[in-house]
Every structure is written in structure tokens, then in C-alpha cells.
Write a protein that holds these residues in place. Structure first.
Motif, short mmCIF file in Angstrom:
data_model
loop_
_atom_site.label_atom_id
_atom_site.label_comp_id
_atom_site.label_asym_id
_atom_site.label_seq_id
_atom_site.Cartn_x
_atom_site.Cartn_y
_atom_site.Cartn_z
N ASP A 18 0.82 -0.95 0.18
CA ASP A 18 0.24 -0.19 -0.30
C ASP A 18 0.84 1.18 -0.01
OD1 ASP A 18 -2.27 -1.74 0.26
OD2 ASP A 18 -2.06 -0.97 2.68
N TYR A 19 0.30 2.19 -0.94
CA TYR A 19 0.82 3.21 -0.58
C TYR A 19 1.36 4.42 0.84
CZ TYR A 19 3.34 7.85 -2.19
OH TYR A 19 3.47 9.02 -2.62
N THR A 20 0.29 3.71 1.68
CA THR A 20 0.45 4.22 2.70
C THR A 20 1.49 3.79 4.12
OG1 THR A 20 -1.70 2.83 3.26
CG2 THR A 20 -1.68 5.51 2.91
N GLU A 21 2.21 2.22 3.61
CA GLU A 21 2.88 1.57 4.13
C GLU A 21 4.44 2.41 3.89
OE1 GLU A 21 1.70 -2.39 4.68
OE2 GLU A 21 2.25 -2.29 2.94
N LEU A 22 4.51 2.93 2.52
CA LEU A 22 5.59 3.60 2.55
C LEU A 22 6.60 5.16 3.27
CD1 LEU A 22 5.95 3.87 -1.59
CD2 LEU A 22 6.78 1.87 -0.54
N SER A 23 7.90 4.34 3.35
CA SER A 23 8.30 5.77 4.40
C SER A 23 7.86 6.75 3.51
CB SER A 23 10.02 5.72 4.38
OG SER A 23 10.69 5.26 3.31
N ASP A 24 8.34 8.28 4.16
CA ASP A 24 8.41 9.75 3.04
C ASP A 24 9.81 9.57 2.38
OD1 ASP A 24 6.57 10.61 4.89
OD2 ASP A 24 6.97 11.24 6.12
N THR A 25 10.27 9.69 3.02
CA THR A 25 11.64 9.01 1.93
C THR A 25 11.52 8.22 0.10
OG1 THR A 25 13.32 9.59 3.42
CG2 THR A 25 14.03 8.84 1.12
N SER A 26 10.87 7.27 0.57
CA SER A 26 10.47 6.20 -0.11
C SER A 26 9.09 6.79 -1.01
CB SER A 26 9.64 4.70 0.12
OG SER A 26 11.03 4.22 0.67
N LYS A 27 8.70 7.43 -0.50
CA LYS A 27 7.28 8.44 -1.50
C LYS A 27 7.33 9.60 -2.29
CE LYS A 27 3.25 7.49 1.74
NZ LYS A 27 2.71 8.22 3.22
N TYR A 28 8.55 10.15 -1.63
CA TYR A 28 9.42 10.94 -2.10
C TYR A 28 10.53 10.53 -3.61
CZ TYR A 28 13.02 15.04 -3.29
OH TYR A 28 13.96 15.38 -4.42
N TYR A 29 11.23 9.25 -3.10
CA TYR A 29 11.56 8.69 -4.42
C TYR A 29 10.98 8.07 -4.97
CZ TYR A 29 15.82 9.08 -1.73
OH TYR A 29 17.12 8.66 -0.75
N HIS A 30 9.73 7.55 -5.40
CA HIS A 30 8.55 7.61 -5.76
C HIS A 30 8.29 7.89 -7.00
CE1 HIS A 30 3.86 6.07 -7.28
NE2 HIS A 30 5.39 4.87 -7.23
N SER A 31 7.48 9.92 -6.23
CA SER A 31 7.41 11.04 -7.23
C SER A 31 8.47 11.50 -8.57
CB SER A 31 7.12 11.82 -6.03
OG SER A 31 5.50 11.37 -4.55
N GLN A 32 9.96 10.93 -7.51
CA GLN A 32 10.53 11.62 -8.61
C GLN A 32 10.83 11.00 -9.82
OE1 GLN A 32 12.66 13.99 -8.55
NE2 GLN A 32 12.36 15.11 -6.83
N LEU A 33 10.53 9.66 -9.31
CA LEU A 33 10.39 8.65 -10.44
C LEU A 33 9.80 8.15 -11.43
CD1 LEU A 33 11.44 5.08 -8.75
CD2 LEU A 33 12.74 6.11 -10.82
N LEU A 34 8.12 9.27 -11.26
CA LEU A 34 7.39 9.42 -12.16
C LEU A 34 7.28 10.64 -12.62
CD1 LEU A 34 3.83 8.23 -9.66
CD2 LEU A 34 5.19 6.91 -11.78
#
Length: 83
Positions: A18-34
Motif C-alpha cells: 500500500d502506498y501508505t506503508e511507504l516511508s516519506d523518503t520512499s514516497k519522495y523517490y517514487h514521486s521523483q521516478l514518476l
């Protein structure tokens, strides 16, 4: 009654999180990738347009010089005959 789970899922390898399970850092990296993937797609779209335009202008250029090329060939042939 069924409840709809609207939480986005992220697949990493064979695992689904679940996206909510990601750490803030992982969410940031994911946003950068997208964002980078989106930019790459937009740039590829522009490159495709540029390549088509280059091909079109190249053809127009060659067509516009065909008369001059014909004249040069005829001049060269005439010079060969005169010698």
C-alpha cells in the motif's frame, strides 16, 4: 457490504505494498521516478516531432536543389564534350 479500498498499490519486484506503508523518503523517490518518467515521455514525443520535421525539411531541401543539380550535371557533361 463490501468496502472499496482506494489506497494505491505499489509493486516492487513481486511484492505489492500500500502506498501508505511507504516511508516519506520512499514516497519522495517514487514521486521523483514518476516525474522523470513523465518528462522522458514528453521529451521522446518532442524528439519524434523534431525527427519528422527534419525529414520533411530535408526532403524539401533536396527537392529545391534538384534543378540546380541538374544544371550542374549538364554543365559538366558539356565541359567534357568540349574537351
Amino acid at each position: 457490504m463490501t468496502t472499496k479500498n482506494d489506497t494505491p498499490k505499489i509493486t516492487i519486484g513481486e511484492k505489492e505494498l500500500d502506498y501508505t506503508e511507504l516511508s516519506d523518503t520512499s514516497k519522495y523517490y517514487h514521486s521523483q521516478l514518476l516525474d522523470l518518467i513523465d518528462k522522458r515521455n514528453k521529451l521522446q514525443f518532442q524528439i519524434d516531432q523534431i525527427n519528422m520535421s527534419i525529414n520533411g525539411f530535408d526532403k524539401l531541401f533536396v527537392d529545391s536543389t534538384s534543378e540546380t543539380v541538374e544544371e550542374k550535371i549538364n554543365e559538366d557533361k558539356k565541359d567534357e564534350l568540349d574537351n
